[in-house]
Design a protein around this motif. Structure first.
Motif, PDB file in Angstrom:
ATOM      1  N   VAL A   1       7.472  23.796  46.902  1.00 57.36           N
ATOM      2  CA  VAL A   1       6.636  22.596  46.828  1.00 57.36           C
ATOM      3  C   VAL A   1       6.409  22.029  48.227  1.00 57.36           C
ATOM      4  N   ARG A   2       7.410  22.069  49.077  1.00 60.30           N
ATOM      5  CA  ARG A   2       7.259  21.550  50.451  1.00 60.30           C
ATOM      6  C   ARG A   2       6.170  22.291  51.213  1.00 60.30           C
ATOM      7  N   VAL A   3       6.042  23.610  50.985  1.00 63.98           N
ATOM      8  CA  VAL A   3       5.022  24.382  51.698  1.00 63.98           C
ATOM      9  C   VAL A   3       3.706  24.428  50.928  1.00 63.98           C
ATOM     10  N   GLY A   4       3.647  23.730  49.779  1.00 60.74           N
ATOM     11  CA  GLY A   4       2.405  23.632  49.037  1.00 60.74           C
ATOM     12  C   GLY A   4       2.142  24.763  48.059  1.00 60.74           C
ATOM     13  N   ASN A   5       3.146  25.578  47.771  1.00 60.41           N
ATOM     14  CA  ASN A   5       2.970  26.691  46.848  1.00 60.41           C
ATOM     15  C   ASN A   5       3.422  26.266  45.441  1.00 60.41           C
ATOM     16  N   VAL A   6       2.648  25.369  44.848  1.00 58.03           N
ATOM     17  CA  VAL A   6       3.018  24.784  43.554  1.00 58.03           C
ATOM     18  C   VAL A   6       2.948  25.814  42.434  1.00 58.03           C
ATOM     19  N   ARG A   7       1.985  26.716  42.500  1.00 60.02           N
ATOM     20  CA  ARG A   7       1.871  27.747  41.455  1.00 60.02           C
ATOM     21  C   ARG A   7       3.156  28.561  41.340  1.00 60.02           C
ATOM     22  N   GLU A   8       3.671  28.965  42.470  1.00 58.98           N
ATOM     23  CA  GLU A   8       4.907  29.755  42.463  1.00 58.98           C
ATOM     24  C   GLU A   8       6.081  28.904  41.962  1.00 58.98           C
ATOM     25  N   ALA A   9       6.095  27.640  42.321  1.00 60.83           N
ATOM     26  CA  ALA A   9       7.165  26.742  41.865  1.00 60.83           C
ATOM     27  C   ALA A   9       7.120  26.570  40.348  1.00 60.83           C
ATOM     28  N   ILE A  10       5.927  26.526  39.783  1.00 60.17           N
ATOM     29  CA  ILE A  10       5.794  26.371  38.334  1.00 60.17           C
ATOM     30  C   ILE A  10       6.369  27.577  37.607  1.00 60.17           C
ATOM     31  N   ARG A  11       6.296  28.724  38.227  1.00 59.70           N
ATOM     32  CA  ARG A  11       6.831  29.947  37.600  1.00 59.70           C
ATOM     33  C   ARG A  11       8.350  29.892  37.418  1.00 59.70           C
ATOM     34  N   LEU A  12       9.011  29.010  38.128  1.00 60.42           N
ATOM     35  CA  LEU A  12      10.467  28.864  38.011  1.00 60.42           C
ATOM     36  C   LEU A  12      10.864  27.995  36.818  1.00 60.42           C
ATOM     37  N   GLU A  13       9.875  27.415  36.148  1.00 58.62           N
ATOM     38  CA  GLU A  13      10.143  26.444  35.090  1.00 58.62           C
ATOM     39  C   GLU A  13      10.997  27.009  33.957  1.00 58.62           C
ATOM     40  N   GLU A  14      10.711  28.226  33.530  1.00 57.66           N
ATOM     41  CA  GLU A  14      11.458  28.796  32.406  1.00 57.66           C
ATOM     42  C   GLU A  14      12.934  29.000  32.764  1.00 57.66           C
ATOM     43  N   GLN A  15      13.175  29.566  33.949  1.00 52.64           N
ATOM     44  CA  GLN A  15      14.564  29.757  34.400  1.00 52.64           C
ATOM     45  C   GLN A  15      15.270  28.416  34.533  1.00 52.64           C
ATOM     46  N   LYS A  16      14.573  27.460  35.102  1.00 45.33           N
ATOM     47  CA  LYS A  16      15.145  26.131  35.309  1.00 45.33           C
ATOM     48  C   LYS A  16      15.484  25.485  33.962  1.00 45.33           C
ATOM     49  N   GLY A  17      14.613  25.647  32.990  1.00 45.70           N
ATOM     50  CA  GLY A  17      14.859  25.093  31.666  1.00 45.70           C
ATOM     51  C   GLY A  17      16.077  25.712  30.993  1.00 45.70           C
ATOM     52  N   GLU A  18      16.201  27.028  31.087  1.00 51.62           N
ATOM     53  CA  GLU A  18      17.347  27.713  30.477  1.00 51.62           C
ATOM     54  C   GLU A  18      18.653  27.293  31.155  1.00 51.62           C
ATOM     55  N   LEU A  19      18.651  27.255  32.479  1.00 57.63           N
ATOM     56  CA  LEU A  19      19.857  26.828  33.192  1.00 57.63           C
ATOM     57  C   LEU A  19      20.182  25.360  32.901  1.00 57.63           C
ATOM     58  N   SER A  20      19.167  24.540  32.751  1.00 57.95           N
ATOM     59  CA  SER A  20      19.395  23.131  32.420  1.00 57.95           C
ATOM     60  C   SER A  20      20.043  22.995  31.047  1.00 57.95           C
ATOM     61  N   ARG A  21      19.577  23.793  30.107  1.00 53.83           N
ATOM     62  CA  ARG A  21      20.164  23.769  28.768  1.00 53.83           C
ATOM     63  C   ARG A  21      21.633  24.195  28.832  1.00 53.83           C
ATOM     64  N   ARG A  22      21.910  25.259  29.576  1.00 51.36           N
ATOM     65  CA  ARG A  22      23.295  25.723  29.720  1.00 51.36           C
ATOM     66  C   ARG A  22      24.151  24.667  30.421  1.00 51.36           C
ATOM     67  N   TYR A  23      23.564  23.972  31.389  1.00 49.35           N
ATOM     68  CA  TYR A  23      24.278  22.912  32.103  1.00 49.35           C
ATOM     69  C   TYR A  23      24.672  21.798  31.140  1.00 49.35           C
ATOM     70  N   MET A  24      23.743  21.392  30.282  1.00 46.42           N
ATOM     71  CA  MET A  24      24.029  20.315  29.332  1.00 46.42           C
ATOM     72  C   MET A  24      25.157  20.717  28.373  1.00 46.42           C
ATOM     73  N   VAL A  25      25.135  21.957  27.914  1.00 43.89           N
ATOM     74  CA  VAL A  25      26.200  22.436  27.021  1.00 43.89           C
ATOM     75  C   VAL A  25      27.534  22.437  27.763  1.00 43.89           C
TER      76      VAL A  25
END
Length: 165
Positions: free
Chosen positions: A50-74
């Motif tokens: 995001v700092r370098v302006g590559n938002v499309r690539e950052a959005i692609r991390l959403e699924e991994q981030k969501g799964e890890l977030s779920r595991r973190y909450m558990v």
């Protein structure tokens, strides 16, 4: 009409497990630290993109981030359930977890700041483009008293933005 595909419902979180041995306590702590480390890696990568302006690539991390977030909450829920036992059996492990979690929170704060800045900048750009479009579309007219006339609603052109970049 285009409809977004329905997201799959997240699997139910694993039930909170009771720990009864120091080995189980250590395993629980290692699991939480592994999840936090994985999530930090994704968050740092997202922040960098995001700092370098590559938002499309950052959005692609959403699924991994969501799964890890779920595991973190558990893992956090499991830790909360085992906190009394950990405090009795292994207080140094609990202290280590708290330190690791403080670092984790600091990195999250940096990520949130970068995302908020990117949002504010993009919103400012869209508002600036809209203001320029409106300025060009509004006729310059004056009233009988020499005051600038306020534009009517039919002089305002809506701005449409495609979110499917």
């Amino acid at each position: 009409m285009n409809q977004r595909p329905q997201a799959k419902p997240a699997p139910a979180p694993a039930p909170a497990r009771a720990i009864s041995t120091p080995a189980e306590a250590r395993k629980l702590a290692e699991e939480l630290m592994d999840v936090m480390s994985g999530l930090l890696g994704i968050i740092e990568r997202e922040t960098e993109l995001v700092r370098v302006g590559n938002v499309r690539e950052a959005i692609r991390l959403e699924e991994q981030k969501g799964e890890l977030s779920r595991r973190y909450m558990v893992a956090v829920e499991n830790l909360k359930n085992a906190q009394k036992y950990l405090a009795q059996v292994s207080p140094e492990l609990l202290t280590t977890l708290r330190r690791h979690h403080d670092t984790f929170r600091a990195m999250l704060q940096i990520n949130l700041t970068v995302l908020a800045t990117a949002h504010a900048v993009s919103e400012g750009i869209v508002r600036g483009v809209n203001a320029e479009i409106q300025r060009k579309n509004i006729p310059n007219t004056y009233t009988a008293s020499g005051q600038r006339a306020a534009p009517g609603p039919r002089n305002i052109t809506p701005l449409s933005v495609s979110r499917s970049l």
